[in-house]
Enzyme design. Structure first.
Site, PDB file in Angstrom:
ATOM      1  N   LYS A   1      19.985  -4.061  96.567  1.00  0.00           N
ATOM      2  CA  LYS A   1      20.423  -2.462  95.941  1.00  0.00           C
ATOM      3  C   LYS A   1      19.414  -1.357  95.254  1.00  0.00           C
ATOM      4  O   LYS A   1      19.077  -1.285  94.832  1.00  0.00           O
ATOM      5  CB  LYS A   1      20.899  -3.114  94.852  1.00  0.00           C
ATOM      6  CG  LYS A   1      22.173  -4.597  95.272  1.00  0.00           C
ATOM      7  CD  LYS A   1      23.246  -4.475  94.381  1.00  0.00           C
ATOM      8  CE  LYS A   1      22.491  -5.839  93.572  1.00  0.00           C
ATOM      9  NZ  LYS A   1      21.962  -6.901  94.860  1.00  0.00           N
TER      10      LYS A   1
ATOM     11  N   ARG B   1      29.239  -6.915  87.739  1.00  0.00           N
ATOM     12  CA  ARG B   1      29.213  -8.094  88.690  1.00  0.00           C
ATOM     13  C   ARG B   1      30.316  -9.117  88.635  1.00  0.00           C
ATOM     14  O   ARG B   1      29.969 -10.090  88.717  1.00  0.00           O
ATOM     15  CB  ARG B   1      27.919  -8.608  87.571  1.00  0.00           C
ATOM     16  CG  ARG B   1      26.509  -8.940  88.985  1.00  0.00           C
ATOM     17  CD  ARG B   1      25.710  -9.088  88.716  1.00  0.00           C
ATOM     18  NE  ARG B   1      24.375 -10.159  89.256  1.00  0.00           N
ATOM     19  CZ  ARG B   1      23.979  -8.911  89.749  1.00  0.00           C
ATOM     20  NH1 ARG B   1      23.426  -7.626  89.482  1.00  0.00           N
ATOM     21  NH2 ARG B   1      22.324 -10.272  90.372  1.00  0.00           N
TER      22      ARG B   1
ATOM     23  N   ARG C   1       9.397 -11.380  98.305  1.00  0.00           N
ATOM     24  CA  ARG C   1       9.845  -9.972  97.803  1.00  0.00           C
ATOM     25  C   ARG C   1       8.303  -9.564  96.772  1.00  0.00           C
ATOM     26  O   ARG C   1       7.923 -11.024  95.254  1.00  0.00           O
ATOM     27  CB  ARG C   1      10.697  -9.219  96.768  1.00  0.00           C
ATOM     28  CG  ARG C   1      10.581  -8.358  95.939  1.00  0.00           C
ATOM     29  CD  ARG C   1      12.178  -7.993  95.745  1.00  0.00           C
ATOM     30  NE  ARG C   1      12.248  -9.085  94.781  1.00  0.00           N
ATOM     31  CZ  ARG C   1      14.321  -9.244  94.023  1.00  0.00           C
ATOM     32  NH1 ARG C   1      14.550  -8.029  94.545  1.00  0.00           N
ATOM     33  NH2 ARG C   1      14.806 -10.405  93.502  1.00  0.00           N
TER      34      ARG C   1
ATOM     35  N   ARG D   1       9.134 -12.244  91.396  1.00  0.00           N
ATOM     36  CA  ARG D   1       9.411 -12.521  89.934  1.00  0.00           C
ATOM     37  C   ARG D   1       9.954 -14.360  90.017  1.00  0.00           C
ATOM     38  O   ARG D   1       9.921 -15.145  91.020  1.00  0.00           O
ATOM     39  CB  ARG D   1      11.200 -12.022  90.497  1.00  0.00           C
ATOM     40  CG  ARG D   1      11.053 -10.178  90.395  1.00  0.00           C
ATOM     41  CD  ARG D   1      11.733 -10.005  90.086  1.00  0.00           C
ATOM     42  NE  ARG D   1      13.673 -10.124  90.204  1.00  0.00           N
ATOM     43  CZ  ARG D   1      14.475  -9.618  90.540  1.00  0.00           C
ATOM     44  NH1 ARG D   1      14.875  -8.491  90.745  1.00  0.00           N
ATOM     45  NH2 ARG D   1      15.936 -10.442  90.554  1.00  0.00           N
TER      46      ARG D   1
ATOM     47  N   ARG E   1      20.962 -18.139  93.360  1.00  0.00           N
ATOM     48  CA  ARG E   1      21.711 -17.081  92.488  1.00  0.00           C
ATOM     49  C   ARG E   1      22.829 -16.354  93.378  1.00  0.00           C
ATOM     50  O   ARG E   1      24.079 -16.300  93.458  1.00  0.00           O
ATOM     51  CB  ARG E   1      20.815 -16.016  92.812  1.00  0.00           C
ATOM     52  CG  ARG E   1      20.021 -15.421  91.106  1.00  0.00           C
ATOM     53  CD  ARG E   1      18.278 -15.088  91.458  1.00  0.00           C
ATOM     54  NE  ARG E   1      18.237 -14.187  91.795  1.00  0.00           N
ATOM     55  CZ  ARG E   1      17.567 -13.351  92.334  1.00  0.00           C
ATOM     56  NH1 ARG E   1      16.195 -13.940  92.396  1.00  0.00           N
ATOM     57  NH2 ARG E   1      17.550 -12.421  92.958  1.00  0.00           N
TER      58      ARG E   1
HETATM   59  P1  AP5 Z   1      15.525  -5.749  96.794  1.00  0.00           P
HETATM   60  O1  AP5 Z   1      15.922  -3.490  96.598  1.00  0.00           O
HETATM   61  O2  AP5 Z   1      14.178  -5.435  94.795  1.00  0.00           O
HETATM   62  O3  AP5 Z   1      16.718  -5.630  96.475  1.00  0.00           O
HETATM   63  P2  AP5 Z   1      18.044  -6.498  95.347  1.00  0.00           P
HETATM   64  O4  AP5 Z   1      19.785  -6.018  96.345  1.00  0.00           O
HETATM   65  O5  AP5 Z   1      18.127  -5.405  94.211  1.00  0.00           O
HETATM   66  O6  AP5 Z   1      17.871  -7.648  94.665  1.00  0.00           O
HETATM   67  P3  AP5 Z   1      17.914  -7.812  93.151  1.00  0.00           P
HETATM   68  O7  AP5 Z   1      17.140  -9.312  93.315  1.00  0.00           O
HETATM   69  O8  AP5 Z   1      16.802  -7.379  92.840  1.00  0.00           O
HETATM   70  O9  AP5 Z   1      19.179  -8.047  93.043  1.00  0.00           O
HETATM   71  P4  AP5 Z   1      19.834  -9.350  92.086  1.00  0.00           P
HETATM   72  O10 AP5 Z   1      20.738  -8.453  92.408  1.00  0.00           O
HETATM   73  O11 AP5 Z   1      20.285 -11.105  92.347  1.00  0.00           O
HETATM   74  O12 AP5 Z   1      18.915  -9.169  90.987  1.00  0.00           O
HETATM   75  P5  AP5 Z   1      19.190  -8.099  89.482  1.00  0.00           P
HETATM   76  O13 AP5 Z   1      17.535  -7.924  88.992  1.00  0.00           O
HETATM   77  O14 AP5 Z   1      19.717  -7.694  89.595  1.00  0.00           O
HETATM   78  O15 AP5 Z   1      15.212  -6.327  97.861  1.00  0.00           O
HETATM   79  C1  AP5 Z   1      14.801  -7.111  98.316  1.00  0.00           C
HETATM   80  C2  AP5 Z   1      13.627  -6.983  99.345  1.00  0.00           C
HETATM   81  O16 AP5 Z   1      13.905  -6.582 100.203  1.00  0.00           O
HETATM   82  C3  AP5 Z   1      12.626  -6.602  98.458  1.00  0.00           C
HETATM   83  O17 AP5 Z   1      11.204  -7.095  98.770  1.00  0.00           O
HETATM   84  C4  AP5 Z   1      12.487  -5.268  99.769  1.00  0.00           C
HETATM   85  O18 AP5 Z   1      11.750  -4.835 100.116  1.00  0.00           O
HETATM   86  C5  AP5 Z   1      13.185  -6.350 101.012  1.00  0.00           C
HETATM   87  N1  AP5 Z   1      14.374  -4.726 101.851  1.00  0.00           N
HETATM   88  C6  AP5 Z   1      15.031  -4.518 101.444  1.00  0.00           C
HETATM   89  N2  AP5 Z   1      16.199  -3.420 101.644  1.00  0.00           N
HETATM   90  C7  AP5 Z   1      15.500  -3.885 103.595  1.00  0.00           C
HETATM   91  C8  AP5 Z   1      16.183  -4.132 104.773  1.00  0.00           C
HETATM   92  N3  AP5 Z   1      16.085  -2.595 104.746  1.00  0.00           N
HETATM   93  N4  AP5 Z   1      14.624  -4.459 105.647  1.00  0.00           N
HETATM   94  C9  AP5 Z   1      13.991  -5.154 104.880  1.00  0.00           C
HETATM   95  N5  AP5 Z   1      13.426  -5.608 103.880  1.00  0.00           N
HETATM   96  C10 AP5 Z   1      13.615  -5.046 103.275  1.00  0.00           C
HETATM   97  O19 AP5 Z   1      19.263  -9.390  88.494  1.00  0.00           O
HETATM   98  C11 AP5 Z   1      18.393 -10.511  88.191  1.00  0.00           C
HETATM   99  C12 AP5 Z   1      18.872 -11.436  86.826  1.00  0.00           C
HETATM  100  O20 AP5 Z   1      19.008 -10.706  86.054  1.00  0.00           O
HETATM  101  C13 AP5 Z   1      20.294 -12.418  87.842  1.00  0.00           C
HETATM  102  O21 AP5 Z   1      20.385 -13.164  88.184  1.00  0.00           O
HETATM  103  C14 AP5 Z   1      20.955 -12.227  85.947  1.00  0.00           C
HETATM  104  O22 AP5 Z   1      20.860 -13.573  85.564  1.00  0.00           O
HETATM  105  C15 AP5 Z   1      20.617 -11.051  85.359  1.00  0.00           C
HETATM  106  N6  AP5 Z   1      21.382 -10.474  85.570  1.00  0.00           N
HETATM  107  C16 AP5 Z   1      21.838  -9.203  86.005  1.00  0.00           C
HETATM  108  N7  AP5 Z   1      22.463  -8.120  85.875  1.00  0.00           N
HETATM  109  C17 AP5 Z   1      23.854  -8.542  85.314  1.00  0.00           C
HETATM  110  C18 AP5 Z   1      25.138  -8.211  85.060  1.00  0.00           C
HETATM  111  N8  AP5 Z   1      26.010  -7.016  85.304  1.00  0.00           N
HETATM  112  N9  AP5 Z   1      25.776  -9.452  84.473  1.00  0.00           N
HETATM  113  C19 AP5 Z   1      24.704 -10.821  84.116  1.00  0.00           C
HETATM  114  N10 AP5 Z   1      23.516 -11.084  84.687  1.00  0.00           N
HETATM  115  C20 AP5 Z   1      23.087 -10.542  85.413  1.00  0.00           C
END
Ligand code: AP5
Length: 213
Positions: free
Chosen positions: A13, A88, A127, A160, A171
């Site tokens: 994402k 979410r 990552r 991270r 997660r």
């Molecule tokens: P990346 O693009 O970083 O993936 P992502 O989907 O953004 O993953 P996240 O882990 O950031 O999502 P998340 O939803 O868990 O975390 P968030 O920060 O929102 O890609 C991942 C890796 O794969 C990278 O190394 C990239 O290079 C590689 N890659 C990407 N595409 C590829 C492809 N096509 N082929 C090969 N490699 C590829 O949330 C973190 C925490 O914050 C949560 O756990 C929670 O505690 C809190 N939080 C955030 N939002 C909320 C909410 N709305 N409500 C409550 N708590 C929340």
């Protein structure tokens, strides 16, 4: 335009939002990035959020909803928003609708990037993120030119704290229990477009752009 990016942790994402915001001239609003920024600045929200994030749990709905609604009011969001990581949970999806309705707006498209569990764990454990500009790399799939250094700004890359395998597994479980229901919420409204996130990054981008045609 209000576009939502849906998908499990590691689905891509953030990677796709960064590419799409340039192509579509929209603002990327990531709930995870906003929460990490609050943690870095040691705000009240950041201190509360930290306890949940390090365990792989979701931050309480009311705190995240308030943070996102405030961010959506900023002047730079006028031409469109790419929402990444929010909503979410069903209450977050309802709160988003309510906030948008009040402004005569609505969610135009929900883009769902689908990836299998084993791939997700590989992606999270490999990552690396830039401490300065937030650009995301992967040690195997999207490595930086120099290990540990950001290609974009020269900043230091870090892993991270919630990407450790045990936390990543939690997660993923939280995602399947609490976030999956909102996929159907948008599917039932006929605004969901599903894309195969196992493909190379540029192919996923092309498919997402096709969804927006
Ligand atoms: P990346 O693009 O970083 O993936 P992502 O989907 O953004 O993953 P996240 O882990 O950031 O999502 P998340 O939803 O868990 O975390 P968030 O920060 O929102 O890609 C991942 C890796 O794969 C990278 O190394 C990239 O290079 C590689 N890659 C990407 N595409 C590829 C492809 N096509 N082929 C090969 N490699 C590829 O949330 C973190 C925490 O914050 C949560 O756990 C929670 O505690 C809190 N939080 C955030 N939002 C909320 C909410 N709305 N409500 C409550 N708590 C929340």
């Amino acid at each position: 335009m209000i576009i939502i990016l849906l998908g499990a942790p590691g689905a891509g994402k953030g990677t796709q939002s960064e590419i799409l915001q340039g192509k579509l001239q929209m603002v990327h609003v990531s709930s995870g990035d906003l929460l990490r920024d609050n943690r870095k600045r040691c705000t009240e929200l950041g201190k509360i959020a930290e306890g949940y994030m390090v365990k792989g749990a979701l931050v309480p709905d009311d705190l995240v909803i308030q943070m996102i609604v405030e961010r959506m009011d900023a002047p730079d969001t006028e031409h469109g928003i790419l929402l990444d990581g929010f909503p979410r949970t069903p209450p977050q999806a309802a709160a988003l609708d309510e906030a948008l309705n009040a402004k005569g707006k609505r969610v135009n498209r929900a883009l769902y990037i689908k990836v299998e569990d084993e791939t997700l764990l590989d992606r999270l454990s490999g990552r690396w993120t830039c401490r300065n500009c937030g650009h995301v790399y992967h040690e195997k799939f999207a490595p930086p030119r120099t290990p540990g250094v950001c290609d974009v700004c020269g900043g230091e890359l870090y892993q991270r704290d919630d990407d450790k395998r045990e936390t990543a597994i939690i997660r993923l479980r939280v995602y399947f229990d609490q976030t999956m229901p909102i996929i159907d919420y948008y599917r039932n409204r006929d605004i969901l477009c599903e894309v195969n996130g196992e493909q190379p990054i540029e192919t996923v981008t092309a498919d997402l752009l096709e969804c927006l045609r």
